[in-house]
Motif scaffolding. Structure first.
Motif, PDB file in Angstrom:
ATOM      1  N   SER A  36       0.964  -1.141   0.067  1.00 17.62           N
ATOM      2  CA  SER A  36       0.153   0.140   0.143  1.00 17.62           C
ATOM      3  C   SER A  36       0.405   1.259   0.138  1.00 17.62           C
ATOM      4  CB  SER A  36      -1.111   0.405   1.204  1.00 17.62           C
ATOM      5  OG  SER A  36      -0.316   0.366   2.151  1.00 17.62           O
ATOM      6  N   ARG A  37       2.181   1.565   0.467  1.00 11.63           N
ATOM      7  CA  ARG A  37       2.549   2.306   1.227  1.00 11.63           C
ATOM      8  C   ARG A  37       3.340   2.760  -0.435  1.00 11.63           C
ATOM      9  NH1 ARG A  37       1.631   5.639   3.958  1.00 11.63           N
ATOM     10  NH2 ARG A  37      -0.029   4.877   3.429  1.00 11.63           N
ATOM     11  N   ILE A  38       4.188   1.653  -1.327  1.00 12.11           N
ATOM     12  CA  ILE A  38       3.902   1.462  -2.971  1.00 12.11           C
ATOM     13  C   ILE A  38       3.404   2.139  -3.793  1.00 12.11           C
ATOM     14  CG2 ILE A  38       5.738   0.327  -4.816  1.00 12.11           C
ATOM     15  CD1 ILE A  38       6.808  -1.046  -2.626  1.00 12.11           C
ATOM     16  N   ARG A  39       1.621   2.098  -3.724  1.00 11.67           N
ATOM     17  CA  ARG A  39       0.869   2.037  -4.370  1.00 11.67           C
ATOM     18  C   ARG A  39       0.469   3.287  -4.134  1.00 11.67           C
ATOM     19  NH1 ARG A  39      -1.332  -4.171  -3.906  1.00 11.67           N
ATOM     20  NH2 ARG A  39      -0.173  -5.189  -6.092  1.00 11.67           N
ATOM     21  N   ASP A  40       0.050   3.656  -3.334  1.00  5.76           N
ATOM     22  CA  ASP A  40      -0.486   5.197  -2.461  1.00  5.76           C
ATOM     23  C   ASP A  40      -0.325   5.652  -3.141  1.00  5.76           C
ATOM     24  OD1 ASP A  40      -3.002   3.063  -1.445  1.00  5.76           O
ATOM     25  OD2 ASP A  40      -1.622   4.048   0.682  1.00  5.76           O
ATOM     26  N   VAL A  51       3.386  -1.854  -8.917  1.00  2.00           N
ATOM     27  CA  VAL A  51       4.297  -3.418  -7.944  1.00  2.00           C
ATOM     28  C   VAL A  51       2.790  -4.300  -8.019  1.00  2.00           C
ATOM     29  CG1 VAL A  51       3.036  -2.784  -5.553  1.00  2.00           C
ATOM     30  CG2 VAL A  51       4.951  -4.574  -6.298  1.00  2.00           C
ATOM     31  N   GLU A  52       3.466  -5.861  -8.512  1.00  2.00           N
ATOM     32  CA  GLU A  52       2.341  -7.146  -9.016  1.00  2.00           C
ATOM     33  C   GLU A  52       3.826  -7.778  -7.990  1.00  2.00           C
ATOM     34  OE1 GLU A  52      -0.186  -7.343  -9.412  1.00  2.00           O
ATOM     35  OE2 GLU A  52      -0.404  -5.344  -9.940  1.00  2.00           O
ATOM     36  N   GLN A  53       2.952  -9.283  -8.008  1.00  2.00           N
ATOM     37  CA  GLN A  53       3.743 -10.256  -6.986  1.00  2.00           C
ATOM     38  C   GLN A  53       4.144 -11.059  -8.215  1.00  2.00           C
ATOM     39  OE1 GLN A  53       1.679 -12.407  -4.585  1.00  2.00           O
ATOM     40  NE2 GLN A  53       3.473 -12.992  -3.346  1.00  2.00           N
ATOM     41  N   LEU A  54       5.288 -11.703  -8.113  1.00  2.00           N
ATOM     42  CA  LEU A  54       5.551 -12.488  -9.062  1.00  2.00           C
ATOM     43  C   LEU A  54       5.276 -14.350  -9.229  1.00  2.00           C
ATOM     44  CD1 LEU A  54       7.402 -13.535 -12.011  1.00  2.00           C
ATOM     45  CD2 LEU A  54       9.225 -13.400 -10.442  1.00  2.00           C
ATOM     46  N   GLY A  55       4.338 -14.655  -9.442  1.00  2.00           N
ATOM     47  CA  GLY A  55       4.046 -16.072  -9.449  1.00  2.00           C
ATOM     48  C   GLY A  55       4.527 -16.970  -9.707  1.00  2.00           C
ATOM     49  N   LEU A  68       8.306 -12.182  -4.152  1.00  2.00           N
ATOM     50  CA  LEU A  68       9.421 -11.561  -5.011  1.00  2.00           C
ATOM     51  C   LEU A  68       8.054 -10.691  -5.842  1.00  2.00           C
ATOM     52  CD1 LEU A  68      11.725 -14.166  -7.035  1.00  2.00           C
ATOM     53  CD2 LEU A  68      12.026 -12.157  -5.825  1.00  2.00           C
ATOM     54  N   PHE A  69       8.721  -9.460  -5.726  1.00  2.00           N
ATOM     55  CA  PHE A  69       7.536  -8.368  -6.121  1.00  2.00           C
ATOM     56  C   PHE A  69       7.685  -7.420  -7.753  1.00  2.00           C
ATOM     57  CE2 PHE A  69       5.621  -9.173  -1.516  1.00  2.00           C
ATOM     58  CZ  PHE A  69       4.944  -9.914  -2.212  1.00  2.00           C
ATOM     59  N   LEU A  70       7.520  -7.252  -8.552  1.00  2.00           N
ATOM     60  CA  LEU A  70       8.024  -6.369  -9.745  1.00  2.00           C
ATOM     61  C   LEU A  70       7.286  -5.151  -9.157  1.00  2.00           C
ATOM     62  CD1 LEU A  70       7.629  -8.495 -12.423  1.00  2.00           C
ATOM     63  CD2 LEU A  70       9.046  -8.615 -11.206  1.00  2.00           C
ATOM     64  N   VAL A  71       7.956  -4.273  -9.882  1.00  2.00           N
ATOM     65  CA  VAL A  71       8.245  -3.033  -9.443  1.00  2.00           C
ATOM     66  C   VAL A  71       8.118  -1.887 -10.720  1.00  2.00           C
ATOM     67  CG1 VAL A  71       8.229  -0.551  -8.111  1.00  2.00           C
ATOM     68  CG2 VAL A  71       8.213  -2.816  -6.958  1.00  2.00           C
TER      69      VAL A  71
END
Length: 517
Positions: A36-40, A51-55, A68-71
């Motif tokens: 939320s801090r990254i997206r807000d 940002v999205e999580q890497l499956g 693992l998350f991609l920004v």
């Protein structure tokens, strides 16, 4: 593969730029808070990024870390970020000016005083740096750009050529700090050529002529002064052409490990931790300085024992002269890092200056004291030449094995393992790894720890040449050969072994370059 982008991305395609890896046991509420801090939006205290999580992908292993998350970011957000950090841009008239865009935004600060992972945050403190210091965030790194990296690799190290390095291309991909290191390495190599050319015929004449030592020593003194002054001009011209010469940091953020009592900074006007400078100076002069002097005394004591046992030591010295020196340097390095962190420096630049000072003093004494002892106490020029030649030759061979070939061999094993795993999942082998596998492969690559050790190595080589080449003129020749192989091995490691480091804006080589106020 990467999940679909959330609705807030609208029509903008999601291009991952940075990877975040959290600890596998991180609580879900802590992950949700960080995302939320990254997206807000910035007006709500967030970063306004995507940002999205890497499956795990089809057939993903349970051992793989799911956190693992991609920004990434929209183009407008990248432009506003460039203005916030004060990047310079080259205009049509060739001048470099500060970049501006229409939408001015506020800087990203933390609004709370804590996270669900119990990592305390001060207002204005970097969330990412704090989570790294607490071990919640394992690593954060930018992804390599495959096509651009291929072009850089070809022009940099894949073809043998008698030309300069592509410093502008290195700067565009890795940043000014890295480009200046390779620029200095190249400059130092070319500066050694005149000394190497003079040293070869000088070496062919009778050694036991002290007039020759004096003449060559005077030449060394003039050479050192000239090349250092010319480097200042060259580095300044590079920094000017890259737009970093006149760039000033608005406010340098406190280090992640910095602590103190909350108060108001009179410069920024923000509430942040403050620490008494008097306490820091007491730590430096009452603890750190006596510790450094004690280590120097112990090093001198060990060296004297070494030479008193001359009959046994000389045979060992011929086989491995740098073993104990390297051990002592390594142990002292950890102690110096601990003490410098304990001194609680607020800024990263102050921390680096103090660390470099401690490490330089000890390394200089530990590496050169034995050579000075041989030269002035034993007055054995033959042993001095033999010791210096052994140091330069063995260090060159060992450095290339440990710094280039071994890391490349390990990374190549990882690449083959990843390709075999992908081919097992898919019926048809692919020329390139899918994004998910490429991200995980880069996450397992070695982390580049900065230019500290690289500059330290060049400092020691510069000392060997400037101080002792009058006795062993071939020292310059050996250092030139070392530097040529170092250029190619370092370039190879940056492109094939290490994760891509974040760019570091720089106007010079920092504390390694003496500057007049």
């Amino acid at each position: 593969m990467v999940p679909a982008v959330s609705a807030d991305c609208s029509s903008t395609s999601f291009t991952p730029l940075v990877v975040l890896e959290l600890a596998s046991d991180t609580k879900q509420e802590a992950i949700a808070w960080l995302l939320s801090r990254i997206r807000d939006p910035q007006q709500n205290g967030g970063a306004g990024l995507l940002v999205e999580q890497l499956g795990l992908g089809d057939g993903g292993s349970e051992k793989e870390n799911p956190n693992l998350f991609l920004v990434g970011a929209k183009w407008q957000r990248l432009l506003s970020g460039a203005e916030e950090v004060g990047l310079f841009k080259e205009f049509s008239d060739g001048s470099m000016r500060g970049f501006t865009c229409a939408n001015n935004t506020t800087s990203n600060t933390s609004k709370g005083t804590g996270t669900p992972s119990s990592a305390k945050l001060y207002p204005g403190k970097s969330i990412i740096r704090r989570l790294l210091s607490k071990g919640v965030l394992i690593q954060v790194f930018p992804l390599h750009e495959k096509e651009e990296l291929k072009r850089l690799s070809y022009s940099w190290y894949q073809k043998v050529k008698l030309s300069f390095q592509p410093l502008d291309d290195i700067r565009r991909y890795y940043g000014e700090g890295q480009a200046l290191y390779f620029g200095f390495l190249e400059y130092f190599t070319f500066a050694l050529v005149p000394m190497a050319l003079i040293g070869v015929p000088y070496y062919l004449f009778d050694w036991e002529n002290y007039d020759k030592y004096v003449v060559f020593a005077v030449f060394n003194l003039v050479w050192c002064t000239v090349i250092l002054e010319l480097w200042k001009r060259f580095s300044t011209s590079l920094a000017y052409s890259w737009g970093t010469l006149s760039r000033k940091k608005a406010f340098e953020e406190p280090r992640p490990g910095f602590h103190g009592v909350l108060g108001f900074n009179p410069v920024t006007g923000r509430e942040e931790p403050l620490y008494s400078n008097t306490k820091r100076q007491l730590c430096v002069y009452l603890v750190s300085l006596p510790f450094v002097l004690l280590c120097l005394y112990l090093s001198l004591y060990v060296m004297m024992i070494y030479f008193l046992m001359e009959g046994w030591v000389l045979s060992v010295h011929d086989e491995e002269p740098t073993f104990w020196t390297g051990i002592m340097n390594l142990v002292y390095r950890y102690a110096a890092e601990f003490l410098t962190g304990w001194e609680n420096h607020r800024l990263e630049s102050s921390y680096q200056n103090q660390l470099v000072l401690k490490v330089l003093v000890f390394n200089f004494f530990n590496c050169f004291a034995s050579l000075f002892y041989i030269a002035f106490a034993m007055q054995d020029m033959a042993l001095l030449r033999q010791s210096l030649a052994t140091l330069l030759i063995t260090s060159q061979i060992l450095n290339q094995i440990m710094e280039a070939f071994l890391p490349y061999w390990l990374q190549r094993r990882r690449n083959k393992k990843m390709m075999r795993k992908v081919q097992k999942r898919k019926a048809v082998a692919e020329a390139e790894l899918p994004l998910a596998e490429q991200v995980r492969l880069e996450a397992d690559m070695s982390t580049y720890l900065g230019t500290f050790d690289d500059y330290l190595e060049l400092f020691l080589l510069f000392g060997y040449v400037s101080l002792f080449s009058c006795v062993y003129p071939l020292a310059a020749v050996l250092v030139v050969l070392n530097n040529i192989t170092e250029v190619y091995s370092d370039a190879f490691k940056m492109c094939r072994v290490f994760k891509r480091p974040f760019s570091e804006p720089a106007a010079n080589i920092g504390v390694w370059q003496v500057r007049r106020s």
